[in-house]
Design a protein around this motif. Sequence first.
Motif, PDB file in Angstrom:
ATOM      1  N   PHE A 116      42.322  37.537  27.545  1.00  0.00           N
ATOM      2  CA  PHE A 116      41.296  38.189  26.741  1.00  0.00           C
ATOM      3  C   PHE A 116      39.883  37.737  27.167  1.00  0.00           C
ATOM      4  O   PHE A 116      38.946  38.537  27.151  1.00  0.00           O
ATOM      5  N   PHE A 127      39.073  39.677  30.123  1.00  0.00           N
ATOM      6  CA  PHE A 127      38.785  41.053  29.703  1.00  0.00           C
ATOM      7  C   PHE A 127      37.359  41.163  29.149  1.00  0.00           C
ATOM      8  O   PHE A 127      36.612  42.078  29.511  1.00  0.00           O
ATOM      9  N   LEU A 136      34.821  40.890  31.940  1.00  0.00           N
ATOM     10  CA  LEU A 136      34.729  42.154  32.694  1.00  0.00           C
ATOM     11  C   LEU A 136      33.946  43.189  31.906  1.00  0.00           C
ATOM     12  O   LEU A 136      33.124  43.927  32.455  1.00  0.00           O
ATOM     13  N   PHE A 137      34.211  43.213  30.606  1.00  0.00           N
ATOM     14  CA  PHE A 137      33.536  44.177  29.738  1.00  0.00           C
ATOM     15  C   PHE A 137      32.022  43.901  29.706  1.00  0.00           C
ATOM     16  O   PHE A 137      31.215  44.828  29.837  1.00  0.00           O
TER      17      PHE A 137
END
Lengths: 127, 377
Positions: B124, B127, B130-131
């Motif tokens: 997470f 993630f 990256l977001f």
Amino acid sequence: MVKLILLTLTGLICIVLLKNLKPEFALLLKIGVLLFVLFYLLDGVRQATQELLGLAQTSGLDFSLLKLLLKALGVCITAQLAANVCKDCGENALATGMEMAGRIAVLIMSLPIATELIKISLGWMQT
Amino acid sequence: MKMKHKRKLFTIFLLFFLLFQFAVPSFAIDASGESENTRNAFSELYNELSPKIKEELSKIGLENANYEELLKLSPKRIFAEFLNLILGKMTEPLKALGLLCGVMLLASIADAFIHSDSAVQNIFSIFTSLFALLCILNPISASITAAFSSMQVSSAFLFSYIPIFSSVLLLNGKMLASGTYSSMMLLLSNLLGVLNTKLFYPLVECILLLNISSAIQDKYTFKGIADFIKKAITVILAFFSTIFSGLLAIKGNLALAGDSVAMRGVKLIIGTAVPVVGGSLSEACSSILGSLALMKGALGFLGVLVIAVIHLPAILDLFLWNLALSFSSAVADALGQKQIKTLLDGFASTISLVNTMLIFTVFLLIVSTGILLRFKD
């Protein structure tokens, strides 16, 4: 919230009592209580999500990406919860499998983001 | 007595004769011819500008190649346009700031629910990194590209100075006198212009990509390499700025007289606000203002306006992005999001470096134009 606490405590007492008599029912009860808590919270989570998405819409942020992030957060929490239940039952292999499933699900979700990033980087390097 | 009177009369007559014989004829110069030349040169220069720059100039009231319009420019309108520019440039960084804060809040909520050492937490974190990267990479890369395009325009402009300067030197017959010094200054500024576009731009891209790789995963860190490249660029910039400010200080031919309190204030602001080359720029502040003083004519003013129109949006954009990223980094630190903080710090330092390069290019352009105009006179 008080209702939820009372329900959880009642469930806990029942689980402790059942553990010595019928351990298999104790596990089912545990899962039942957990599911009930999750469904109880679902309405609140839906409201919070709608508020957050509304806020994103007014500020002109990318709607679909924020949805993806919230989905990934939900998957992570659910997978962790399931892995914890498995660990409580002494099923470590199952817990690891559950964690792995959660990881793979988030990895699949992050693929569009990674693709988009690679596209931007490549386009940038070609200029 | 009569003789004395005659001598006096003769002396007066002689004086008047000499006065009229050797008098310097003087009359008011008819300025209409010179002003006509300026008008023509102004129109020529205006017509040479690109449509985009013309469009920007029209926003502050300079809509045609009309000399009178320049005289009617109101500071209020220029200031209002500057304010509009800031407000326009603020939108993207503020959007990204809001989105980043949202992402970091969600990540900290996830931290509260999930164990910090679990596998799900790790994925997470990647993630969310990256977001966060997706939120900022596209607008920031656009800003950096715009900054390097501005530098490219300046570099091309500086490069065109060499033949003009050679012609001016030949016409003036100052090939060996102070021409050597000025040629060296122009050569240095051209060299830096070429370095900016041909060497520093790919290196800045490398720094950004290495910072991204280091932030997404912590197993293999490339932060050291990124820092090394950044340090190398910083050293080259500092070296050039030291040579430039040193040469300007030795020669002092563009410096303004006196060191007023206002000038000291400007020096202090430049020295503290601009990283890497701030010290050298504040030292060479008198020379920069001297160059601007040489451009104070109508044509020079148009030149200053064009330089501002080309560079100011990019400088402001990078400055606002730097502010937004630094604030987001502080929020990430407060929420315990180490990966996102590393990413934002890397971007902020790269943006600061690009802005320094851009400001230094503007400095070179102003000083080189000043040198050229001084020789023209």
